[in-house]
Design a protein around this motif. Structure first.
Motif, mmCIF file in Angstrom:
data_model
loop_
_atom_site.group_PDB
_atom_site.id
_atom_site.type_symbol
_atom_site.label_atom_id
_atom_site.label_comp_id
_atom_site.label_asym_id
_atom_site.label_seq_id
_atom_site.Cartn_x
_atom_site.Cartn_y
_atom_site.Cartn_z
ATOM 1 N N THR A 144 0.810 -1.226 0.000
ATOM 2 C CA THR A 144 0.000 0.000 0.000
ATOM 3 C C THR A 144 0.847 1.281 0.000
ATOM 4 N N GLY A 145 1.962 1.293 0.757
ATOM 5 C CA GLY A 145 2.809 2.497 0.792
ATOM 6 C C GLY A 145 3.287 2.856 -0.615
ATOM 7 N N GLU A 146 3.699 1.818 -1.359
ATOM 8 C CA GLU A 146 4.193 2.029 -2.724
ATOM 9 C C GLU A 146 3.056 2.525 -3.635
ATOM 10 N N MET A 147 1.872 1.928 -3.488
ATOM 11 C CA MET A 147 0.731 2.342 -4.322
ATOM 12 C C MET A 147 0.405 3.809 -4.068
ATOM 13 N N SER A 199 0.630 6.960 -6.633
ATOM 14 C CA SER A 199 -0.526 7.833 -6.920
ATOM 15 C C SER A 199 -0.168 9.284 -6.659
ATOM 16 N N ALA A 200 0.607 9.529 -5.583
ATOM 17 C CA ALA A 200 0.996 10.915 -5.261
ATOM 18 C C ALA A 200 1.878 11.474 -6.369
ATOM 19 N N ALA A 201 2.844 10.651 -6.840
ATOM 20 C CA ALA A 201 3.759 11.113 -7.898
ATOM 21 C C ALA A 201 2.984 11.372 -9.186
ATOM 22 N N ALA A 202 1.934 10.577 -9.431
ATOM 23 C CA ALA A 202 1.136 10.743 -10.658
ATOM 24 C C ALA A 202 0.150 11.904 -10.521
ATOM 25 N N GLY A 203 -0.005 12.410 -9.280
ATOM 26 C CA GLY A 203 -0.873 13.572 -9.073
ATOM 27 C C GLY A 203 -2.357 13.249 -9.089
ATOM 28 N N THR A 204 -2.750 11.985 -8.817
ATOM 29 C CA THR A 204 -4.180 11.652 -8.759
ATOM 30 C C THR A 204 -4.775 12.298 -7.493
ATOM 31 N N PRO A 205 -6.113 12.545 -7.491
ATOM 32 C CA PRO A 205 -6.722 13.171 -6.305
ATOM 33 C C PRO A 205 -6.452 12.362 -5.024
ATOM 34 N N THR A 206 -6.588 11.038 -5.103
ATOM 35 C CA THR A 206 -6.310 10.197 -3.922
ATOM 36 C C THR A 206 -4.858 10.359 -3.489
ATOM 37 N N GLY A 207 -3.970 10.324 -4.473
ATOM 38 C CA GLY A 207 -2.534 10.425 -4.187
ATOM 39 C C GLY A 207 -2.179 11.743 -3.522
ATOM 40 N N LEU A 208 -2.735 12.833 -4.042
ATOM 41 C CA LEU A 208 -2.393 14.153 -3.499
ATOM 42 C C LEU A 208 -2.938 14.319 -2.082
ATOM 43 N N ALA A 209 -4.159 13.786 -1.843
ATOM 44 C CA ALA A 209 -4.727 13.871 -0.491
ATOM 45 C C ALA A 209 -3.891 13.027 0.469
ATOM 46 N N ALA A 210 -3.461 11.845 0.000
ATOM 47 C CA ALA A 210 -2.688 10.934 0.851
ATOM 48 C C ALA A 210 -1.317 11.512 1.191
ATOM 49 N N LYS A 211 -0.736 12.256 0.260
ATOM 50 C CA LYS A 211 0.639 12.754 0.423
ATOM 51 C C LYS A 211 0.794 13.594 1.693
ATOM 52 N N GLU A 212 -0.225 14.393 1.999
ATOM 53 C CA GLU A 212 -0.139 15.248 3.194
ATOM 54 C C GLU A 212 0.042 14.415 4.455
ATOM 55 N N TYR A 213 -0.719 13.334 4.554
ATOM 56 C CA TYR A 213 -0.600 12.440 5.718
ATOM 57 C C TYR A 213 0.767 11.765 5.716
ATOM 58 N N MET A 214 1.159 11.265 4.544
ATOM 59 C CA MET A 214 2.404 10.491 4.442
ATOM 60 C C MET A 214 3.613 11.345 4.801
ATOM 61 N N ASP A 215 3.638 12.586 4.322
ATOM 62 C CA ASP A 215 4.786 13.453 4.585
ATOM 63 C C ASP A 215 4.951 13.732 6.076
ATOM 64 N N ARG A 216 3.832 13.724 6.797
ATOM 65 C CA ARG A 216 3.898 13.942 8.254
ATOM 66 C C ARG A 216 4.204 12.660 9.010
ATOM 67 N N GLY A 217 4.067 11.511 8.347
ATOM 68 C CA GLY A 217 4.253 10.225 9.020
ATOM 69 C C GLY A 217 2.965 9.706 9.621
#
Ligand code: AMP
Length: 223
Positions: free
Chosen positions: A36-39, A43-61
């Motif tokens: 899941t982390g890789e998926m 998605s974040a690198a591809a700029g999908t809506p799910t990916g971009l929303a997830a990135k904020e959480y991921m960057d904070r840990g």
């Protein structure tokens, strides 16, 4: 190991060696993986809506909301490629996710066969995580302290090595705390279901893999 219809979850704190062990087991068994982390990173690198929303959480840990992960994983598992068994890496990570997954698999009469929990002492986790280097081309994982790359900043395949944005010291502390609070309770949850297989992850990768194969072969029972 007869890998037919094995449905395996890997659990363990960040940098316990889970990714390495999952890759080794997948190569040996032919079981497809869901990481899941890789998926989410893709998605974040591809700029999908799910990916971009997830990135904020991921960057904070922090953890991405359960509803996002439950949908991502259940949609993925609908693919017939996973009908003969699979390995889940990084999911479930909360009791709610575990309950969702258990229900989802029960409806299909394909329950989890094994939950492998990798255990590593806390100080070793911090050192492993802070030294982690990943290849941009092939995804291979090195470590400054334990498994240095063949040349500075370069993978054996020639690819450039990078440090994950969430492998900085402050974020590492958050991720370990998040694991202790949210994910560690899953050990008791799966122990009660009789599928938990605990493995010492402090040795070299090959040694840890042997322990994993041993617990999978004997279904977690005594040797
Ligand atoms: P990993 O590569 O497994 O360490 O995951 C990196 C990040 O992705 C985590 O710190 C979370 O922000 C997010 N993530 C991955 N899997 C999950 C999950 N099952 N539930 C919530 N967040 C997740």
């Amino acid at each position: 190991m007869d890998s037919r219809h094995q449905r395996i979850v890997f659990l363990g704190p960040p940098a316990c060696g889970k990714g390495t062990q999952v890759s080794m087991l997948a190569a040996r068994s032919g079981l497809p993986t869901v990481v899941t982390g890789e998926m989410l990173r893709r998605s974040a690198a591809a700029g999908t809506p799910t990916g971009l929303a997830a990135k904020e959480y991921m960057d904070r840990g922090d953890l991405v909301p359960d509803s996002v992960l439950n949908r991502l994983v259940s949609e993925t598992l609908e693919d017939p490629a996973y009908a003969g068994g699979f390995i889940l890496d990084g999911y479930p990570r909360t009791v709610d996710q575990a309950k969702f997954l258990t229900g989802y698999l029960q409806e299909r009469q394909t329950p989890l066969t094994d939950v492998v929990a990798i255990e590593v002492p806390h100080d070793m986790l911090v050192r492993r995580q802070a030294g982690r280097l990943i290849c941009k081309s092939c995804g291979r994982v090195y470590n400054r302290h334990y498994l240095p790359p063949p040349s500075e900043g370069r993978c054996a395949c020639g690819g450039e090595l990078y440090q994950r944005a969430d492998d900085s010291e402050e974020v590492i502390r958050t991720r370990l705390e998040v694991y202790r609070t949210n994910t560690a309770p899953l050990l008791a949850y799966f122990r009660r279901q009789g599928v938990l297989r605990e493995v010492d992850g402090s040795g070299v990768p090959q040694r840890v893999q042997e322990s994993i194969l041993a617990v999978l072969d004997r279904g977690g029972g005594p040797a």
